[in-house]
Write a protein that holds these residues in place. Structure first.
Motif, PDB file in Angstrom:
ATOM      1  N   GLU A   9       0.822  -1.210   0.000  1.00 23.14           N
ATOM      2  CA  GLU A   9       0.000   0.000   0.000  1.00 23.14           C
ATOM      3  C   GLU A   9       0.860   1.266   0.000  1.00 23.14           C
ATOM      4  O   GLU A   9       0.506   2.273  -0.630  1.00 23.14           O
ATOM      5  N   GLN A  10       1.981   1.196   0.691  1.00 25.35           N
ATOM      6  CA  GLN A  10       2.884   2.347   0.720  1.00 25.35           C
ATOM      7  C   GLN A  10       3.535   2.569  -0.646  1.00 25.35           C
ATOM      8  O   GLN A  10       3.681   3.710  -1.100  1.00 25.35           O
ATOM      9  N   ALA A  13       1.021   4.097  -2.901  1.00 20.29           N
ATOM     10  CA  ALA A  13       0.832   5.512  -2.581  1.00 20.29           C
ATOM     11  C   ALA A  13       1.949   6.356  -3.190  1.00 20.29           C
ATOM     12  O   ALA A  13       1.712   7.455  -3.711  1.00 20.29           O
ATOM     13  N   HIS A  41      -0.920  -7.436  -9.016  1.00 22.01           N
ATOM     14  CA  HIS A  41      -1.549  -6.296  -8.324  1.00 22.01           C
ATOM     15  C   HIS A  41      -2.329  -5.443  -9.331  1.00 22.01           C
ATOM     16  O   HIS A  41      -1.737  -4.829 -10.233  1.00 22.01           O
TER      17      HIS A  41
END
Length: 274
Positions: A9-10, A13, A41
């Motif tokens: 997730e990082q 982002a 993903h």
């Protein structure tokens, strides 16, 4: 103390932030890093599809968007990207299927109906295109491009007063867009409003001084309005921008009831050259 590796997730982002601030190489690098951790993903493939589409690497874009859609076939943003890729490939039938799906899954999204309308128009299904573009404009009344494309579809169908109204709405929304004024000029010209057409073409040319088509059509409209001196000035501008248009302009100047008879072609050339 050991370093903790970034979570997916990082990384995503970071990729999204890099893309949003225009650091496209960093965005791509982050997506590739994410795919090393999670090869399927969907969001990473989605962003890579967007980047490949922007570079016109259509086969690569197609591969990524199919990977993105595989686990989530109803994901509307990915469906829109897939449709745009098909449009860029010239496959309007497949593009329409993607946009239809996006509109079904999110009927309140203006963009889905907008792209549906454009695909329908490209396929010659103009009445359906008009309905789709009307829906897009109703959902996002401030979206000038939807209103502008609606006007174009209406004009192609011969619905001239409605087309003129759409183009007038477009220039009200974005008075700084030369193409909107140009299309308004065409619609007014179709409706035999020479003075209104001249006003619109003049505004288009004011906004884009290199807009040769606007200069040429301005000349025609002014000539139809019996303002030959002003028409000559507009034709000279068009000729300066597009010297190969001399024959077209000379023909327009001599045509029908609004033209002049030139017994000496040298006088005509002198008039046009100034």
């Amino acid at each position: 103390m050991t370093n903790v590796p970034p979570m997916p997730e990082q990384i995503l982002a970071v990729a999204l932030h890099s893309y949003n601030v225009g650091r496209l190489a960093e965005a791509e690098q982050a997506c590739q890093h994410l795919l090393m951790l999670q090869p399927q993903h969907p969001a990473a493939h989605q962003l890579l599809a967007v980047l490949a589409l922007q570079r016109q690497q259509l086969a690569q874009a197609r591969q990524h968007i199919l990977h993105s859609l595989a686990p989530r076939p109803d994901h509307v943003p990915s469906l829109l990207i897939a449709g745009k890729i098909s449009t860029a490939e010239g496959d309007n039938t497949t593009a329409l299927a993607y946009f239809d799906s996006a509109a079904r899954h999110q009927p309140g999204m203006s963009q889905a109906h907008f792209h549906r309308g454009n695909s329908l128009s490209a396929l010659g299904r103009h009445q359906e295109a008009i309905q789709a573009l009307k829906q897009a404009a109703a959902l996002a009344p401030e979206a000038m491009e939807a209103v502008l494309n609606l006007g174009t579809a209406l004009r192609e169908q011969g619905e001239l007063p409605a087309a003129r109204a759409a183009f007038e709405n477009a220039v009200a929304l974005r008075p700084d867009v030369a193409e909107a004024w140009f299309n308004l000029g065409l619609a007014r010209q179709d409706l035999h409003d020479a003075h209104g057409a001249a006003e619109a073409f003049a505004q288009a040319l004011h906004l884009r001084p290199d807009y040769a088509d606007a200069a040429l059509n301005l000349g025609v409209a002014l000539q139809e309005a019996r303002r030959l001196d002003d028409a000559l000035h507009a034709y000279r501008t068009a000729l300066r921008l597009q010297p190969q248009w001399y024959g077209r302009i000379a023909h327009a100047l001599s045509a029908a009831s609004t033209g002049q008879i030139w017994l000496d072609t040298r006088q005509l050339e002198q008039a046009l050259r100034g």
